[in-house]
Design a protein around this motif. Sequence first.
Motif, PDB file in Angstrom:
ATOM      1  N   PRO A  18      49.283  25.844 -35.312  1.00  0.00           N
ATOM      2  CA  PRO A  18      47.958  25.540 -34.771  1.00  0.00           C
ATOM      3  C   PRO A  18      47.510  26.534 -33.696  1.00  0.00           C
ATOM      4  N   LYS A  19      48.444  27.054 -32.914  1.00  0.00           N
ATOM      5  CA  LYS A  19      48.094  28.023 -31.873  1.00  0.00           C
ATOM      6  C   LYS A  19      47.569  29.319 -32.486  1.00  0.00           C
ATOM      7  N   VAL A  20      48.257  29.800 -33.515  1.00  0.00           N
ATOM      8  CA  VAL A  20      47.813  31.020 -34.188  1.00  0.00           C
ATOM      9  C   VAL A  20      46.450  30.794 -34.841  1.00  0.00           C
ATOM     10  N   SER A  21      46.285  29.651 -35.501  1.00  0.00           N
ATOM     11  CA  SER A  21      44.996  29.341 -36.133  1.00  0.00           C
ATOM     12  C   SER A  21      43.876  29.268 -35.102  1.00  0.00           C
ATOM     13  N   ALA A  22      44.161  28.637 -33.957  1.00  0.00           N
ATOM     14  CA  ALA A  22      43.157  28.507 -32.899  1.00  0.00           C
ATOM     15  C   ALA A  22      42.768  29.875 -32.348  1.00  0.00           C
ATOM     16  N   ALA A  23      43.769  30.727 -32.138  1.00  0.00           N
ATOM     17  CA  ALA A  23      43.497  32.072 -31.622  1.00  0.00           C
ATOM     18  C   ALA A  23      42.648  32.867 -32.605  1.00  0.00           C
ATOM     19  N   ILE A  24      42.994  32.797 -33.874  1.00  0.00           N
ATOM     20  CA  ILE A  24      42.251  33.542 -34.892  1.00  0.00           C
ATOM     21  C   ILE A  24      40.808  33.048 -34.990  1.00  0.00           C
ATOM     22  N   GLU A  25      40.629  31.721 -34.984  1.00  0.00           N
ATOM     23  CA  GLU A  25      39.268  31.164 -35.042  1.00  0.00           C
ATOM     24  C   GLU A  25      38.409  31.697 -33.903  1.00  0.00           C
ATOM     25  N   PHE A  26      38.970  31.695 -32.687  1.00  0.00           N
ATOM     26  CA  PHE A  26      38.206  32.155 -31.520  1.00  0.00           C
ATOM     27  C   PHE A  26      37.880  33.632 -31.622  1.00  0.00           C
ATOM     28  N   GLU A  73      50.388  37.826 -16.256  1.00  0.00           N
ATOM     29  CA  GLU A  73      50.765  39.043 -16.974  1.00  0.00           C
ATOM     30  C   GLU A  73      50.237  39.035 -18.409  1.00  0.00           C
ATOM     31  N   ILE A  74      50.090  37.856 -19.009  1.00  0.00           N
ATOM     32  CA  ILE A  74      49.509  37.778 -20.356  1.00  0.00           C
ATOM     33  C   ILE A  74      48.049  38.219 -20.312  1.00  0.00           C
ATOM     34  N   VAL A  75      47.313  37.732 -19.330  1.00  0.00           N
ATOM     35  CA  VAL A  75      45.900  38.120 -19.205  1.00  0.00           C
ATOM     36  C   VAL A  75      45.776  39.619 -18.937  1.00  0.00           C
ATOM     37  N   ARG A  76      46.717  40.172 -18.231  1.00  0.00           N
ATOM     38  CA  ARG A  76      46.717  41.619 -17.976  1.00  0.00           C
ATOM     39  C   ARG A  76      47.156  42.428 -19.190  1.00  0.00           C
ATOM     40  N   GLY A  77      47.631  41.735 -20.228  1.00  0.00           N
ATOM     41  CA  GLY A  77      48.050  42.428 -21.446  1.00  0.00           C
ATOM     42  C   GLY A  77      49.470  42.928 -21.414  1.00  0.00           C
ATOM     43  N   ARG A  78      50.291  42.439 -20.505  1.00  0.00           N
ATOM     44  CA  ARG A  78      51.647  42.935 -20.344  1.00  0.00           C
ATOM     45  C   ARG A  78      52.712  42.008 -20.909  1.00  0.00           C
ATOM     46  N   GLN A  79      52.334  40.790 -21.241  1.00  0.00           N
ATOM     47  CA  GLN A  79      53.272  39.822 -21.801  1.00  0.00           C
ATOM     48  C   GLN A  79      52.566  39.039 -22.907  1.00  0.00           C
ATOM     49  N   GLY A  80      53.352  38.243 -23.646  1.00  0.00           N
ATOM     50  CA  GLY A  80      52.775  37.392 -24.676  1.00  0.00           C
ATOM     51  C   GLY A  80      52.268  38.164 -25.877  1.00  0.00           C
ATOM     52  N   THR A  81      51.521  37.446 -26.710  1.00  0.00           N
ATOM     53  CA  THR A  81      50.882  38.040 -27.894  1.00  0.00           C
ATOM     54  C   THR A  81      49.374  37.984 -27.705  1.00  0.00           C
ATOM     55  N   THR A  82      48.719  39.133 -27.815  1.00  0.00           N
ATOM     56  CA  THR A  82      47.271  39.199 -27.677  1.00  0.00           C
ATOM     57  C   THR A  82      46.635  39.424 -29.049  1.00  0.00           C
ATOM     58  N   PHE A  83      45.618  38.625 -29.348  1.00  0.00           N
ATOM     59  CA  PHE A  83      44.862  38.754 -30.601  1.00  0.00           C
ATOM     60  C   PHE A  83      43.548  39.467 -30.283  1.00  0.00           C
ATOM     61  N   HIS A  84      43.242  40.511 -31.015  1.00  0.00           N
ATOM     62  CA  HIS A  84      41.987  41.234 -30.808  1.00  0.00           C
ATOM     63  C   HIS A  84      41.202  41.280 -32.110  1.00  0.00           C
ATOM     64  N   ALA A  85      39.912  41.495 -31.991  1.00  0.00           N
ATOM     65  CA  ALA A  85      39.036  41.461 -33.176  1.00  0.00           C
ATOM     66  C   ALA A  85      39.357  42.618 -34.118  1.00  0.00           C
ATOM     67  N   GLU A 111      37.738  35.628 -34.290  1.00  0.00           N
ATOM     68  CA  GLU A 111      36.822  35.941 -35.383  1.00  0.00           C
ATOM     69  C   GLU A 111      35.401  35.477 -35.085  1.00  0.00           C
ATOM     70  N   ALA A 112      35.261  34.372 -34.354  1.00  0.00           N
ATOM     71  CA  ALA A 112      33.923  33.838 -34.057  1.00  0.00           C
ATOM     72  C   ALA A 112      33.229  34.584 -32.930  1.00  0.00           C
ATOM     73  N   THR A 113      33.995  35.123 -31.983  1.00  0.00           N
ATOM     74  CA  THR A 113      33.390  35.685 -30.775  1.00  0.00           C
ATOM     75  C   THR A 113      33.593  37.188 -30.600  1.00  0.00           C
ATOM     76  N   GLY A 114      34.635  37.725 -31.213  1.00  0.00           N
ATOM     77  CA  GLY A 114      34.971  39.126 -30.960  1.00  0.00           C
ATOM     78  C   GLY A 114      35.736  39.319 -29.660  1.00  0.00           C
ATOM     79  N   ASN A 115      35.961  38.238 -28.917  1.00  0.00           N
ATOM     80  CA  ASN A 115      36.735  38.305 -27.674  1.00  0.00           C
ATOM     81  C   ASN A 115      38.215  38.103 -27.982  1.00  0.00           C
ATOM     82  N   SER A 116      39.052  38.191 -26.948  1.00  0.00           N
ATOM     83  CA  SER A 116      40.491  38.132 -27.179  1.00  0.00           C
ATOM     84  C   SER A 116      41.058  36.735 -26.927  1.00  0.00           C
TER      85      SER A 116
END
Length: 301
Positions: free
Chosen positions: A263-271, A289-301, A273-278
């Motif tokens: 569900p987390k991956v699906s939620a990230a993808i929905e957001f 650190e996740i918001v800074r892009g240094r940790q976690g997984t970031t989804f981009h358009a 694809e709908a907005t072009g934001n991350s």
Amino acid sequence: MRIVVALGGNALLRRGEPMTADNQRDNVRRAASALAALIGEGHSVVITHGNGPQVGLLALQSAADPDGGSFPLDVLGAESAGMIGYVIEQELGNLLKERLFATLLTQVKVDPHDPAFAHPTKPIGPVYDEAAARKLATERGWRIAPDGDKWRRVVPSPKPLAILEASVISFLVERGVIVICTGGGGVPVIARDDGSLCGVEAVIDKDLASSLLARQLQADMLLLLTDVDAVYVDYGTAAARALRRVSPKELSGKNFAAGSMGPKVSAAIEFVEATGNSAAIGRLEDAVEIVRGRQGTTFHA
């Protein structure tokens, strides 16, 4: 940035941990520290949270009423959202004494004909070994399913269609209020033929509801915090590999666990694809650190 931050149930009550008020308070205090650091970076934050363990416990307590006066899941969802929101607001307020907070019960519209009502998948309540789970399923008429190496009760989880209090949440956010809302995915409601609303027996997935809320609020980012440091392919195998920066297209054809990362991956993808934001997924303690892009997984358009 305006960020919708979704706290996973495991971030509020660790797996296998006794469901006591003290344990929940300790975990919320830990979450509040991470959120306060994020707010301290200058971001406008809207907080959502899960309620799977808590609403399941409330359902058990309600079913134990000797008079048979058990409450439906929508009412128990509202009760758990108020309980968790209260503790989050209080612990955050203790750290950020100059800020304004509001905990808002949130109704979320669903389709009464959603096929999820016939196929329960949302795990709630405590974990059991298989024998105990099957015994309880027989005694209580539950549907059960595996959850990692344990078993849990599962209930319907219809897709969220609209956050009915989104305009109120937006009004508060624009005035600098830190809002805690859409607890447990929100209270599931349907519209009758005359337009009136009524609750339904279900629990909405918190991540999908948070994605919808982020879209309705025109958020710059959706941040999904849990107890895993990133999204992994081949998770649990020797070939497991953490994903750091991906696009929805790169994840096409890959499967993730329905009761946890799916569900987390699906939620990230929905957001995205709908907005072009991350959007991003990672550990609670790595939020900044996740918001800074240094940790976690970031989804981009």
